[in-house]
Write a protein that holds these residues in place. Structure first.
Motif, PDB file in Angstrom:
ATOM      1  N   LEU A   1      19.149  20.383  69.026  1.00 30.25           N
ATOM      2  CA  LEU A   1      18.848  18.965  69.220  1.00 30.25           C
ATOM      3  C   LEU A   1      17.868  18.426  68.187  1.00 30.25           C
ATOM      4  CD1 LEU A   1      18.559  18.769  73.107  1.00 30.25           C
ATOM      5  CD2 LEU A   1      20.555  18.492  71.649  1.00 30.25           C
TER       6      LEU A   1
ATOM      7  N   TYR B   1      22.485  17.489  62.248  1.00 30.78           N
ATOM      8  CA  TYR B   1      22.106  18.401  63.327  1.00 30.78           C
ATOM      9  C   TYR B   1      22.813  19.728  63.075  1.00 30.78           C
ATOM     10  CZ  TYR B   1      20.023  14.564  65.892  1.00 30.78           C
ATOM     11  OH  TYR B   1      19.220  13.532  66.268  1.00 30.78           O
TER      12      TYR B   1
ATOM     13  N   PHE C   1      24.842  21.516  64.605  1.00 24.80           N
ATOM     14  CA  PHE C   1      26.276  21.643  64.899  1.00 24.80           C
ATOM     15  C   PHE C   1      27.149  21.008  63.824  1.00 24.80           C
ATOM     16  CE2 PHE C   1      25.753  17.339  66.353  1.00 24.80           C
ATOM     17  CZ  PHE C   1      27.016  16.759  66.273  1.00 24.80           C
ATOM     18  N   GLU C   2      26.517  20.203  62.958  1.00 25.69           N
ATOM     19  CA  GLU C   2      27.294  19.540  61.913  1.00 25.69           C
ATOM     20  C   GLU C   2      27.364  20.359  60.617  1.00 25.69           C
ATOM     21  OE1 GLU C   2      26.472  14.872  62.863  1.00 25.69           O
ATOM     22  OE2 GLU C   2      24.745  16.067  62.293  1.00 25.69           O
TER      23      GLU C   2
ATOM     24  N   ASP D   1      22.218  13.361  73.577  1.00 31.62           N
ATOM     25  CA  ASP D   1      22.707  14.578  72.924  1.00 31.62           C
ATOM     26  C   ASP D   1      23.467  14.244  71.641  1.00 31.62           C
ATOM     27  OD1 ASP D   1      23.790  16.949  72.156  1.00 31.62           O
ATOM     28  OD2 ASP D   1      24.339  17.584  74.177  1.00 31.62           O
ATOM     29  N   PRO D   2      22.937  14.663  70.499  1.00 34.91           N
ATOM     30  CA  PRO D   2      23.611  14.342  69.237  1.00 34.91           C
ATOM     31  C   PRO D   2      24.990  14.975  69.129  1.00 34.91           C
ATOM     32  CG  PRO D   2      21.890  15.960  68.886  1.00 34.91           C
ATOM     33  CD  PRO D   2      21.751  15.476  70.301  1.00 34.91           C
ATOM     34  N   ARG D   3      25.193  16.081  69.852  1.00 31.25           N
ATOM     35  CA  ARG D   3      26.506  16.740  69.754  1.00 31.25           C
ATOM     36  C   ARG D   3      27.589  15.856  70.344  1.00 31.25           C
ATOM     37  NH1 ARG D   3      24.006  22.064  72.209  1.00 31.25           N
ATOM     38  NH2 ARG D   3      22.896  20.386  73.222  1.00 31.25           N
TER      39      ARG D   3
ATOM     40  N   ARG E   1      27.176  12.121  68.020  1.00 26.59           N
ATOM     41  CA  ARG E   1      27.695  12.157  66.662  1.00 26.59           C
ATOM     42  C   ARG E   1      28.938  12.994  66.542  1.00 26.59           C
ATOM     43  NH1 ARG E   1      22.437  11.795  62.827  1.00 26.59           N
ATOM     44  NH2 ARG E   1      23.422  13.462  61.677  1.00 26.59           N
ATOM     45  N   GLY E   2      29.253  13.702  67.594  1.00 21.48           N
ATOM     46  CA  GLY E   2      30.429  14.573  67.556  1.00 21.48           C
ATOM     47  C   GLY E   2      31.693  13.820  67.180  1.00 21.48           C
TER      48      GLY E   2
END
Lengths: 311, 335
Positions: free
Chosen positions: A111, A148, A150-151, B325-327, B330-331
């Motif tokens: 996060l 982030y 995950f990216e 939650d950015p996931r 921005r996911g």
């Protein structure tokens, strides 16, 4: 090339790691997952600790950094640049002179933006500049800082993890399986950064299950079996099976694809039912009654081995 | 406007609206079936045994017609349903007022009670849970955990009675029940009076709610402290304080949001019991009265409103999730 010609950066003697577990209610058992482990890294050296998956190699890294879980106890001596380390001193050094490069993006906070994590949430100009320089050096686009975890792609994540390590000026990198899932060529390329770092007179301790990769990049190889290092040998010794010392190392060598792919029967003993004496005994073709006694480490041809039959 | 980024959320909201409509229809049918099948005779419950005995047959027939006893259930439901869709929730047989205005008054009373309890239990539970999770196994964790387990296994009404005994009977500093003092003109009731009457029910609800939130937060905190990124932060020489501030709190926020909004339903359920014990004139108490006297329109109204409220709480939680939650946020943009 052996460790003897160098000043040591890291020296570990008789390291043991014990887990305290409660099983079936309140019965307390101690589980020794690492026992009497010796390994050293000299200046300019890249030393690989090679062992099969799930054998507790990561705990070695955690023990050096003093980040073992609470129910886990480490004994033994660790020297860093010839200085015997106390737990307090380890706390001061970790993240600064001794850094960890973990295996995957899971070691980043999902996060928090990458840039902020690399800078440990600090925002000073000098740190920002250093981060930007390192991103350039590792060919990461500057906008990576705003992503982030995950990216990130797999390759980017590896380089970001490297950047976290290089933000300070470390002398020793402990790389714990830094190339999971990469085929040999890609892994070798990923390892080139570690090689460069070592060549500048620093030390790298590479912990891996991938012996082929270790043979390509390391100066010396420590073979990890059932919680201890059974052999520490210059990489040149792996040219031929005859220059190797320990029967397990020889078995590993024969199991390599280029040496015939000979599988070796049996499994590593679980820490709970460890045999007396040599942990490799039950699988060893040279087993004798003396193997069940105390096995001292001996130095043979600039390498060290824990086997009474070694020549 | 960058519609692309929000299209996911839009789709989600539309889907949720369809879901809630079908849910509310199902809830109303179920409540109606239950109240129709209930052995309570609304007329008898309304006028009492003595009234029944003294009433003439004609009047009884009039009352039965008023309560709709002889109308087939499907027709009754359909009448209610068509009215409801047009915004008419019918009249409460018990209060002899439109259901909408009864619910409005009761809802406002309950809202104050539930919001106070919701905020208190959320904040304190979150705080206790984090402390217990951080100091897992130490005395403070044991104290918090012990307290939470004790409270969690305590029946709500029992705790309410104990509090009444302590504060109203022995110490005599707080009223036993109701939301206003007895025998005082409605115009003369001060805010202080209202607050005084609110304290005990709100305290009971909060205390019960805290336990649940504490235990859940504690578990999550322990999970997070075992994550690889916490280990790595330690390996990088970060201080404990910085790890907690930058990583632990950030990551516990997401489960905390879910928990907080999911707890709306529990507070709602708890308020029924608490309002009953304290005779607090809220939605929960009205629901119990409606059920006991076979007041179908009121019961259906309350069931539908509370289901909508709980559903709305979960919807807000899910939307907040997407924002925090950015996931998720921005996911979609990086797919």
């Amino acid at each position: 090339m052996t460790c003897m010609n160098h000043k040591h950066i890291l020296q570990i003697k008789n390291l043991s790691v014990t887990f305290t577990q409660y099983e079936q209610g309140l019965r307390k058992t101690d589980l020794r997952v690492i026992r009497n482990l010796n390994v050293s890294v000299g200046e300019g050296e890249l030393v690989a600790v090679v062992g099969s998956s799930g054998s507790g190699k990561s705990l070695l890294a955690h023990a050096i950094l003093g980040i073992l879980p609470q129910n886990c106890d480490a004994e033994g001596n660790i020297w860093f640049q010839e200085e015997l380390l106390s737990p307090e001193r380890i706390k001061e050094l970790r993240g600064k002179k001794i850094v960890l490069v973990p295996q995957s993006v899971n070691y980043l906070d999902p996060l928090e933006k990458v840039g902020k994590q690399v800078r440990k949430e600090q925002n000073e100009k000098s740190l920002r500049r250093k981060q930007e320089e390192l991103f350039d050096f590792y060919k990461l686009p500057q906008k990576t800082a705003d992503l982030y975890p995950f990216e990130l792609s797999g390759g980017m994540a590896r380089r970001v993890l490297l950047t976290t390590a290089m933000m300070e000026s470390p002398r020793l990198i402990i790389a714990d399986e830094p190339t999971p899932g990469l085929h040999l060529e890609a892994a070798k390329k990923a390892m080139s950064h570690f090689r460069e770092f070592a060549d500048k007179g620093n030390g790298v301790l590479l912990i891996t299950h991938d012996i082929e990769l270790a043979l390509e990049v390391a100066d010396r190889i420590a073979v990890f079996y059932a919680g201890t290092t059974v052999e520490e040998a210059p990489v040149a010794d792996f040219q031929s099976v005859d220059t190797l010392r320990h029967p397990y190392t020889k078995a590993l060598w024969r199991a390599l694809p280029q040496h015939g792919f000979h599988p070796f029967p049996g499994n590593q003993p679980y820490a709970k039912d460890m045999p007396n004496g040599c942990p490799f005994g039950p699988r060893c073709p040279q087993l004798t009654s003396e193997c069940e006694g105390n096995i001292q480490e001996q130095t043979i041809r600039f390498g060290r081995v824990r086997c009474i039959h070694a020549k | 406007m960058d519609i692309g980024r929000y299209s996911g959320i839009l789709k989600y909201v539309v889907k949720s609206i369809i879901k809630i409509i079908s849910l509310l229809i199902a809830v109303s049918i179920l409540s109606f079936v239950l109240v129709s099948a209930s052995p309570v005779d609304p007329v008898r419950a309304y006028i009492g045994e003595v009234g029944m005995a003294n009433m003439s047959v004609e009047n009884l027939a009039k009352l039965e017609a008023y309560f709709g006893i002889n109308t087939p259930p499907i027709e009754r439901y359909w009448n209610w349903f068509t009215g409801f869709v047009q915004g008419d929730m019918g009249s409460s047989l018990l209060y002899r007022q439109p259901v909408a205005s009864v619910i409005h008054v009761k809802f406002m009373n309950s809202m104050v009670l539930m919001t106070t309890a919701w905020i208190f239990s959320g904040l304190l539970g979150f705080l206790f849970g984090i402390i217990a999770g951080l100091y897992r196994g130490r005395w403070i964790d044991k104290a918090i955990k012990g307290y939470s387990l004790l409270i969690a296994s305590m029946p709500t009404f029992w705790l309410a009675l104990v509090l009444v005994m302590i504060f109203s009977v022995w110490l005599q500093i707080l009223p036993i029940g109701l939301s206003v003092p007895i025998g005082v003109n409605a115009a003369e009731v001060s805010i202080l009076d209202s607050i005084k009457h609110l304290i005990l029910p709100a305290l009971t609800l909060s205390v019960i709610g805290i336990a649940n939130i504490t235990l859940h937060t504690r578990e999550k905190m322990i999970d997070i402290m075992g994550e690889d990124y916490i280990l790595f932060a330690k390996a990088r020489g970060k201080s404990n304080l910085s790890i907690i501030r930058h990583h632990a709190l950030r990551n516990i926020l997401l489960p905390a949001i879910t928990l907080q909004f999911a707890s709306i339903s529990e507070i709602f359920g708890g308020s029924v019991l608490v309002e009953q014990v304290f005779s607090y004139p809220g939605l929960g108490k009205a629901a119990v009265s409606a059920g006991l006297s076979g007041d179908a329109p009121l019961l259906l109204g309350i069931a539908v409103i509370s289901a909508a409220l709980v559903f709305f709480g979960n919807l807000v939680a899910n939307l907040l999730y997407g924002i925090v939650d950015p996931r998720i946020r921005r996911g979609s943009a990086y797919e």
